[in-house]
Design a protein around this motif. Structure first.
Motif, mmCIF file in Angstrom:
data_model
loop_
_atom_site.group_PDB
_atom_site.id
_atom_site.type_symbol
_atom_site.label_atom_id
_atom_site.label_comp_id
_atom_site.label_asym_id
_atom_site.label_seq_id
_atom_site.Cartn_x
_atom_site.Cartn_y
_atom_site.Cartn_z
ATOM 1 N N GLY A 117 0.813 -1.213 0.000
ATOM 2 C CA GLY A 117 0.000 0.000 0.000
ATOM 3 C C GLY A 117 0.845 1.260 0.000
ATOM 4 O O GLY A 117 0.569 2.213 -0.745
ATOM 5 N N PHE A 118 1.893 1.253 0.812
ATOM 6 C CA PHE A 118 2.758 2.443 0.877
ATOM 7 C C PHE A 118 3.531 2.629 -0.419
ATOM 8 O O PHE A 118 3.690 3.763 -0.908
ATOM 9 C CB PHE A 118 3.716 2.307 2.060
ATOM 10 C CG PHE A 118 4.498 3.549 2.348
ATOM 11 C CD1 PHE A 118 3.899 4.632 2.968
ATOM 12 C CD2 PHE A 118 5.834 3.653 1.991
ATOM 13 C CE1 PHE A 118 4.610 5.791 3.234
ATOM 14 C CE2 PHE A 118 6.557 4.795 2.252
ATOM 15 C CZ PHE A 118 5.943 5.867 2.877
ATOM 16 N N SER A 168 1.225 3.962 -3.096
ATOM 17 C CA SER A 168 0.886 5.366 -2.851
ATOM 18 C C SER A 168 2.032 6.285 -3.253
ATOM 19 O O SER A 168 1.804 7.399 -3.740
ATOM 20 C CB SER A 168 0.532 5.568 -1.367
ATOM 21 O OG SER A 168 1.670 5.354 -0.540
ATOM 22 N N ASN A 191 1.610 9.103 -6.172
ATOM 23 C CA ASN A 191 1.751 10.486 -5.718
ATOM 24 C C ASN A 191 2.599 11.310 -6.676
ATOM 25 O O ASN A 191 2.800 12.505 -6.459
ATOM 26 C CB ASN A 191 2.378 10.518 -4.318
ATOM 27 C CG ASN A 191 2.220 11.862 -3.649
ATOM 28 O OD1 ASN A 191 1.163 12.489 -3.715
ATOM 29 N ND2 ASN A 191 3.286 12.311 -3.005
ATOM 30 N N ARG A 235 -5.166 5.955 -9.926
ATOM 31 C CA ARG A 235 -5.651 5.952 -8.546
ATOM 32 C C ARG A 235 -7.029 5.292 -8.453
ATOM 33 O O ARG A 235 -7.294 4.509 -7.533
ATOM 34 C CB ARG A 235 -5.711 7.384 -8.008
ATOM 35 C CG ARG A 235 -4.356 8.029 -7.794
ATOM 36 C CD ARG A 235 -4.502 9.485 -7.401
ATOM 37 N NE ARG A 235 -3.203 10.119 -7.237
ATOM 38 C CZ ARG A 235 -3.030 11.417 -6.989
ATOM 39 N NH1 ARG A 235 -4.083 12.217 -6.886
ATOM 40 N NH2 ARG A 235 -1.815 11.911 -6.849
ATOM 41 N N TYR A 286 -6.729 1.420 -8.912
ATOM 42 C CA TYR A 286 -6.224 0.705 -7.742
ATOM 43 C C TYR A 286 -7.193 0.748 -6.563
ATOM 44 O O TYR A 286 -7.170 -0.139 -5.711
ATOM 45 C CB TYR A 286 -4.873 1.282 -7.309
ATOM 46 C CG TYR A 286 -3.716 0.752 -8.118
ATOM 47 C CD1 TYR A 286 -3.241 -0.541 -7.920
ATOM 48 C CD2 TYR A 286 -3.113 1.540 -9.096
ATOM 49 C CE1 TYR A 286 -2.187 -1.035 -8.667
ATOM 50 C CE2 TYR A 286 -2.061 1.050 -9.856
ATOM 51 C CZ TYR A 286 -1.600 -0.239 -9.630
ATOM 52 O OH TYR A 286 -0.564 -0.735 -10.384
ATOM 53 N N PHE A 287 -8.041 1.770 -6.525
ATOM 54 C CA PHE A 287 -8.972 1.881 -5.403
ATOM 55 C C PHE A 287 -10.228 1.033 -5.593
ATOM 56 O O PHE A 287 -10.772 0.491 -4.625
ATOM 57 C CB PHE A 287 -9.372 3.344 -5.192
ATOM 58 C CG PHE A 287 -10.419 3.529 -4.138
ATOM 59 C CD1 PHE A 287 -10.115 3.354 -2.799
ATOM 60 C CD2 PHE A 287 -11.728 3.866 -4.479
ATOM 61 C CE1 PHE A 287 -11.085 3.516 -1.811
ATOM 62 C CE2 PHE A 287 -12.704 4.024 -3.514
ATOM 63 C CZ PHE A 287 -12.381 3.848 -2.175
ATOM 64 N N VAL A 337 -4.042 2.515 0.194
ATOM 65 C CA VAL A 337 -3.365 3.448 -0.709
ATOM 66 C C VAL A 337 -3.963 4.841 -0.594
ATOM 67 O O VAL A 337 -3.237 5.847 -0.567
ATOM 68 C CB VAL A 337 -3.452 2.940 -2.164
ATOM 69 C CG1 VAL A 337 -2.996 4.014 -3.143
ATOM 70 C CG2 VAL A 337 -2.606 1.687 -2.339
ATOM 71 N N ILE A 338 -5.287 4.930 -0.502
ATOM 72 C CA ILE A 338 -5.946 6.238 -0.386
ATOM 73 C C ILE A 338 -5.530 6.940 0.904
ATOM 74 O O ILE A 338 -5.279 8.160 0.930
ATOM 75 C CB ILE A 338 -7.476 6.061 -0.434
ATOM 76 C CG1 ILE A 338 -7.909 5.498 -1.781
ATOM 77 C CG2 ILE A 338 -8.180 7.374 -0.158
ATOM 78 C CD1 ILE A 338 -7.545 6.362 -2.962
ATOM 79 N N TYR A 395 -2.704 6.434 2.594
ATOM 80 C CA TYR A 395 -1.303 6.851 2.455
ATOM 81 C C TYR A 395 -1.173 8.080 1.557
ATOM 82 O O TYR A 395 -0.350 8.969 1.815
ATOM 83 C CB TYR A 395 -0.474 5.706 1.893
ATOM 84 C CG TYR A 395 -0.234 4.577 2.864
ATOM 85 C CD1 TYR A 395 0.327 4.820 4.109
ATOM 86 C CD2 TYR A 395 -0.558 3.265 2.541
ATOM 87 C CE1 TYR A 395 0.552 3.797 5.005
ATOM 88 C CE2 TYR A 395 -0.339 2.228 3.424
ATOM 89 C CZ TYR A 395 0.215 2.501 4.662
ATOM 90 O OH TYR A 395 0.429 1.479 5.546
ATOM 91 N N LEU A 396 -1.969 8.123 0.495
ATOM 92 C CA LEU A 396 -1.926 9.278 -0.401
ATOM 93 C C LEU A 396 -2.294 10.563 0.334
ATOM 94 O O LEU A 396 -1.675 11.617 0.132
ATOM 95 C CB LEU A 396 -2.866 9.063 -1.590
ATOM 96 C CG LEU A 396 -2.291 8.366 -2.819
ATOM 97 C CD1 LEU A 396 -3.384 8.101 -3.841
ATOM 98 C CD2 LEU A 396 -1.187 9.219 -3.433
ATOM 99 N N GLN A 442 0.286 13.721 0.692
ATOM 100 C CA GLN A 442 -0.043 15.051 0.199
ATOM 101 C C GLN A 442 -0.164 16.078 1.324
ATOM 102 O O GLN A 442 -0.261 17.269 1.065
ATOM 103 C CB GLN A 442 -1.337 14.991 -0.605
ATOM 104 C CG GLN A 442 -1.192 14.188 -1.889
ATOM 105 C CD GLN A 442 -2.479 14.063 -2.667
ATOM 106 O OE1 GLN A 442 -3.522 14.575 -2.253
ATOM 107 N NE2 GLN A 442 -2.429 13.367 -3.799
#
Length: 308
Positions: free
Chosen positions: A95-96, A99, A103, A113, A116-117, A180-181, A183-184, A188
């Motif tokens: 996941g990291f 992300s 990013n 994005r 993957y989500f 992932v979301i 971590y994003l 950010q």
């Protein structure tokens, strides 16, 4: 003439009463559907109860049975820990890593994005059925792909006791998009001034990741670690569908929650199942508190000053 003094509520007291009034539906629901069942389950854990007959008080015999006389208790706990030790770190790293890639400022990144989500939205029974077909040695597409591409004969996966848990670990990556979301959002939220200052000091990309990105992301990693730990111990639906509720092959997928379910609804030992539930609660609580206690050593918050 007697003067009657009328007691008047202060503004703060009125606000408190209104607050209680507005949260009363939740409080009532919590007492009826959460606190009440928890209290009853603890009582049942101290009894011999099969749903049909009245509970018979036996004290802590159910707990002594679990720790001293039930080999399947330790087996199911070991299966769950084995799965968690593989799926949890793999999910965090995957996941990291994704992300970090998503990013970047590249064309079409919003499309990637979304791609993957989307899988993380679909979970449960449907995912288990799809992946059981993918891993199937007879009709699946994974083993022929491995043999034609790499010349490797694929294992039996969910029909092989040695490969059942690795198959479930691979399947768990299907829902990595949810992490992932998160971590994003954390990536950010890191101020760009930190990266600018690091570049001025001569830090390369790896050093910026090591000394800026990773420390600033530790609160998010801590959050996903706790949720992932709890989720690993609650793993049930997928393995129930794939194994048909048996925990096969050869009890290789007999997770703790599945064993608890079998005792409650297959063997009708509701008292023993309640004891298993409370043991699970205490295990998860102890591990969660351990993570919280260790967070002082590796979780960093912006603006925090630490003593050396």
């Amino acid at each position: 003439m007697r003067q009657i003094r009328q007691s008047r509520l202060t503004l703060a007291q009125k606000e408190d009463l209104w607050a209680l009034f507005f949260i009363s539906p939740w409080l009532i629901g919590f007492l009826i559907f959460t606190a009440g069942p928890m209290i009853m389950s603890f009582y049942f854990s101290l009894t011999r109860y099969n749903i049909i007959d009245a509970p018979i008080w036996i004290g802590f015999d159910n707990y002594l049975r679990a720790f001293g006389r039930d080999a399947l208790f330790w087996h199911s706990l070991g299966v769950t820990l084995y799965y968690g030790s593989l799926a949890l770190p793999l999910g965090l790293v995957a996941g990291f890593s994704l992300s970090m890639l998503l990013n970047q400022r590249v064309p079409g990144v919003s499309v990637w994005r979304t791609i993957y989500f989307l899988p993380s939205v679909i979970a449960g029974v449907a995912v288990a059925i799809v992946w059981s077909l993918i891993f199937s040695p007879q009709v699946g597409i994974l083993n022929p792909f491995l043999e034609r591409t790499f010349g490797v004969k694929g294992p039996g996966w969910f029909t092989d006791p040695n490969w059942a848990i690795p198959g479930l670990v691979i399947m768990s990556l299907w829902g990595v998009g949810g992490g992932v979301i998160i971590y994003l959002a954390g990536l950010q939220g890191i101020p760009t001034t930190f990266y600018d200052a690091a570049k001025v000091d001569g830090a390369n990309a790896m050093q910026r990741f090591r000394y800026v990105t990773l420390p600033m992301m530790t609160p998010v990693i801590f959050y996903t670690l706790v949720l992932g730990l709890i989720g690993a111990f609650q793993y049930f639906t997928e393995v129930y569908v794939i194994s048909g509720g048996s925990g096969g092959p050869q009890r290789a997928t007999l997770f703790y929650n599945l064993y608890l379910y079998q005792n409650a609804f297959k063997f009708n030992e509701m008292g023993y199942a309640s004891a298993l539930a409370w043991v699970l609660f205490l295990i998860v609580l102890a591990l969660t508190l351990l993570i919280f206690r260790s967070s002082a050593l590796w979780v960093y918050y912006e603006g925090e000053v630490r003593k050396r």
